[in-house]
Design a protein around this motif. Structure first.
Motif, short mmCIF file in Angstrom:
data_model
loop_
_atom_site.label_atom_id
_atom_site.label_comp_id
_atom_site.label_asym_id
_atom_site.label_seq_id
_atom_site.Cartn_x
_atom_site.Cartn_y
_atom_site.Cartn_z
N ASN A 156 0.83 -1.22 0.00
CA ASN A 156 0.00 0.00 0.00
C ASN A 156 0.86 1.26 0.00
OD1 ASN A 156 -2.36 -1.41 -0.13
ND2 ASN A 156 -3.03 -1.01 1.95
N GLY A 157 1.92 1.22 -0.80
CA GLY A 157 2.76 2.40 -0.97
C GLY A 157 3.84 2.57 0.07
N MET A 158 3.85 1.76 1.14
CA MET A 158 4.85 1.85 2.19
C MET A 158 5.95 0.82 1.94
SD MET A 158 3.76 4.30 4.14
CE MET A 158 4.67 4.10 5.67
N HIS A 159 7.21 1.28 1.90
CA HIS A 159 8.32 0.38 1.60
C HIS A 159 8.86 -0.24 2.88
CE1 HIS A 159 12.28 -0.98 0.12
NE2 HIS A 159 11.66 -1.06 -1.06
N THR A 160 9.08 -1.57 2.83
CA THR A 160 9.48 -2.27 4.05
C THR A 160 10.80 -1.79 4.62
OG1 THR A 160 10.38 -4.02 2.61
CG2 THR A 160 8.18 -4.38 3.56
N TYR A 161 11.72 -1.33 3.76
CA TYR A 161 13.00 -0.83 4.27
C TYR A 161 13.01 0.68 4.42
CZ TYR A 161 17.96 -0.01 4.97
OH TYR A 161 19.16 0.40 5.49
N ARG A 162 12.65 1.39 3.36
CA ARG A 162 12.77 2.85 3.40
C ARG A 162 11.79 3.50 4.38
NH1 ARG A 162 13.61 1.70 -2.10
NH2 ARG A 162 11.44 2.14 -2.65
N ASP A 163 10.60 2.90 4.55
CA ASP A 163 9.61 3.48 5.46
C ASP A 163 9.59 2.81 6.83
OD1 ASP A 163 8.36 5.49 3.72
OD2 ASP A 163 7.74 3.78 2.53
N TRP A 164 9.86 1.50 6.87
CA TRP A 164 9.75 0.77 8.13
C TRP A 164 11.10 0.32 8.68
CZ3 TRP A 164 5.26 -2.64 5.91
CH2 TRP A 164 4.08 -1.89 5.91
N GLY A 165 12.18 0.46 7.89
CA GLY A 165 13.49 0.08 8.37
C GLY A 165 13.68 -1.42 8.54
N LEU A 166 12.97 -2.22 7.76
CA LEU A 166 13.03 -3.67 7.88
C LEU A 166 13.81 -4.27 6.72
CD1 LEU A 166 9.28 -4.29 8.82
CD2 LEU A 166 11.23 -4.11 10.38
N LYS A 167 14.69 -5.22 7.02
CA LYS A 167 15.44 -5.91 5.99
C LYS A 167 14.62 -7.08 5.45
CE LYS A 167 19.95 -4.78 7.96
NZ LYS A 167 21.23 -5.32 8.51
N CYS A 168 14.59 -7.20 4.14
CA CYS A 168 13.84 -8.28 3.51
C CYS A 168 14.74 -9.50 3.38
CB CYS A 168 13.34 -7.82 2.14
SG CYS A 168 12.22 -8.98 1.36
N LEU A 169 14.36 -10.58 4.06
CA LEU A 169 15.14 -11.81 4.03
C LEU A 169 14.68 -12.76 2.94
CD1 LEU A 169 15.31 -12.58 7.86
CD2 LEU A 169 16.94 -11.28 6.48
N GLU A 170 13.37 -12.75 2.67
CA GLU A 170 12.84 -13.72 1.70
C GLU A 170 11.50 -13.25 1.16
OE1 GLU A 170 11.09 -18.32 1.71
OE2 GLU A 170 12.30 -17.60 3.39
N VAL A 171 11.29 -13.45 -0.14
CA VAL A 171 10.00 -13.25 -0.78
C VAL A 171 9.72 -14.48 -1.62
CG1 VAL A 171 8.61 -11.89 -2.38
CG2 VAL A 171 10.21 -10.74 -0.85
N SER A 172 8.57 -15.10 -1.42
CA SER A 172 8.24 -16.28 -2.21
C SER A 172 6.78 -16.24 -2.61
CB SER A 172 8.53 -17.56 -1.43
OG SER A 172 7.77 -17.62 -0.23
N ILE A 173 6.52 -16.71 -3.82
CA ILE A 173 5.14 -16.82 -4.31
C ILE A 173 5.08 -17.98 -5.29
CG2 ILE A 173 5.56 -15.07 -6.10
CD1 ILE A 173 2.57 -14.32 -5.78
N GLY A 174 4.10 -18.84 -5.13
CA GLY A 174 4.00 -20.01 -5.98
C GLY A 174 3.19 -19.76 -7.24
N ILE A 175 3.13 -20.76 -8.08
CA ILE A 175 2.30 -20.72 -9.28
C ILE A 175 0.88 -21.12 -8.89
CG2 ILE A 175 1.93 -21.68 -11.58
CD1 ILE A 175 4.40 -19.91 -11.35
N PRO A 176 -0.14 -20.35 -9.27
CA PRO A 176 -1.51 -20.69 -8.86
C PRO A 176 -2.00 -21.98 -9.51
CG PRO A 176 -1.53 -18.92 -10.47
CD PRO A 176 -0.09 -19.14 -10.11
N GLU A 177 -2.78 -22.73 -8.77
CA GLU A 177 -3.35 -23.96 -9.29
C GLU A 177 -4.60 -23.67 -10.12
OE1 GLU A 177 -4.04 -26.90 -6.36
OE2 GLU A 177 -1.97 -26.92 -5.61
N SER A 178 -4.78 -24.46 -11.17
CA SER A 178 -5.96 -24.31 -12.01
C SER A 178 -7.19 -24.83 -11.28
CB SER A 178 -5.77 -25.08 -13.32
OG SER A 178 -6.97 -25.08 -14.07
N GLU A 179 -8.34 -24.17 -11.50
CA GLU A 179 -9.59 -24.59 -10.90
C GLU A 179 -10.38 -25.54 -11.82
OE1 GLU A 179 -11.79 -21.09 -9.97
OE2 GLU A 179 -10.75 -20.77 -8.07
N LYS A 180 -9.83 -25.87 -12.96
CA LYS A 180 -10.61 -26.65 -13.92
C LYS A 180 -10.89 -28.06 -13.39
CE LYS A 180 -6.77 -28.25 -16.85
NZ LYS A 180 -6.18 -28.16 -18.21
N GLU A 181 -12.06 -28.57 -13.70
CA GLU A 181 -12.47 -29.91 -13.30
C GLU A 181 -12.63 -30.79 -14.54
OE1 GLU A 181 -15.91 -29.84 -10.86
OE2 GLU A 181 -15.17 -28.24 -9.56
#
Length: 246
Positions: free
Chosen positions: A9-34
């Protein structure tokens, strides 16, 4: 690099909150098809959900070096801004793209001055880029720079009073894929009508105009070329969409 991080929401984890980013992960979404298995052998038929995907979790692990008092105050502030709320997430590693979802702060207040914590965001299956607007005044092809079919917002500015406009190339039967016309009736000169494929509404000066339409499917664009046809001349038709990617 310490400054690498994430905007929420426009707030940067380091520049605004002073937090170091250790890890970012996001998977591939699963299909809903049946699929259902055919009685004749090992063949299957898709019965629903083709081209649809489930939400997925975006995980952000962060580290801080505050005093206990500073950290507990900062954690309360961060949780108050994002926990349980819809957020827009932008990764420094993927500039120009963003995800939309609901955030959860996964941590507990403790007495440790140094600790890491996690922000989990259950996001839409697609990532987005900023809106693209294309203005047309006659029939022709437009190119949608997107990997998936994407809802679009169509703004029509009529040239004359009491004219109807039919647009083809912006809606299609979800089963057969055949084009379906979108007709807007009783247009007023220079008063825009907005057909919103994202919110599934039709408005004119904020009022509901859906009863003065003739169509089943709200507008969307396919990846690549889309052949657009207008039944008569108008001042402008502006088509706006958000590119979508996995």
């Amino acid at each position: 690099m310490d400054e690498y991080g994430v905007k929420i929401n426009g707030m940067h984890t380091y520049r605004d909150w002073g937090l170091k980013c250790l890890e970012v992960s996001i998977g591939i979404p699963e299909s809903e098809k049946e699929k259902i298995k055919q009685s004749s052998g090992n063949t299957y038929t898709v019965v629903s959900g083709e081209g649809q995907y489930e939400q997925r979790a975006l995980r952000i692990v962060l580290d801080h070096e505050d005093t206990m008092e500073e950290w507990q105050q900062k954690l309360t502030e961060i949780a108050g801004k994002i926990n349980g709320k819809e957020v827009v997430v932008e990764l420094d590693s993927d500039p120009g793209a963003y995800y939309i979802g609901t955030a959860t702060v996964v941590t507990e207040k403790n007495d440790y001055a140094y600790s890491d914590f996690e922000i989990s965001v259950l996001v839409d299956p697609f990532k987005y880029k900023d809106y693209v607007s294309i203005t047309v005044s006659s029939s022709g092809k437009i190119t949608a720079e997107t990997d998936f079919e994407t809802p679009c917002i169509v703004e029509i500015t009529p040239l004359n009073d009491n004219s109807d406009l039919t647009i083809t190339g912006i809606a299609r039967d979800p089963i057969t894929g055949e084009d379906e016309p979108v007709t807007i009736k009783n247009l007023k000169k220079s008063i825009p009508v907005i057909v919103d494929g994202e919110t599934c509404t039709v408005t004119q000066q904020g009022a509901n105009k859906y009863p003065e339409t003739d169509f089943w499917e709200f507008p969307s664009l396919l990846p690549g070329e889309n052949q657009i046809t207008l039944s008569n001349a108008v001042n402008t038709v502006t088509i706006k969409y958000r590119p979508r990617y996995i």
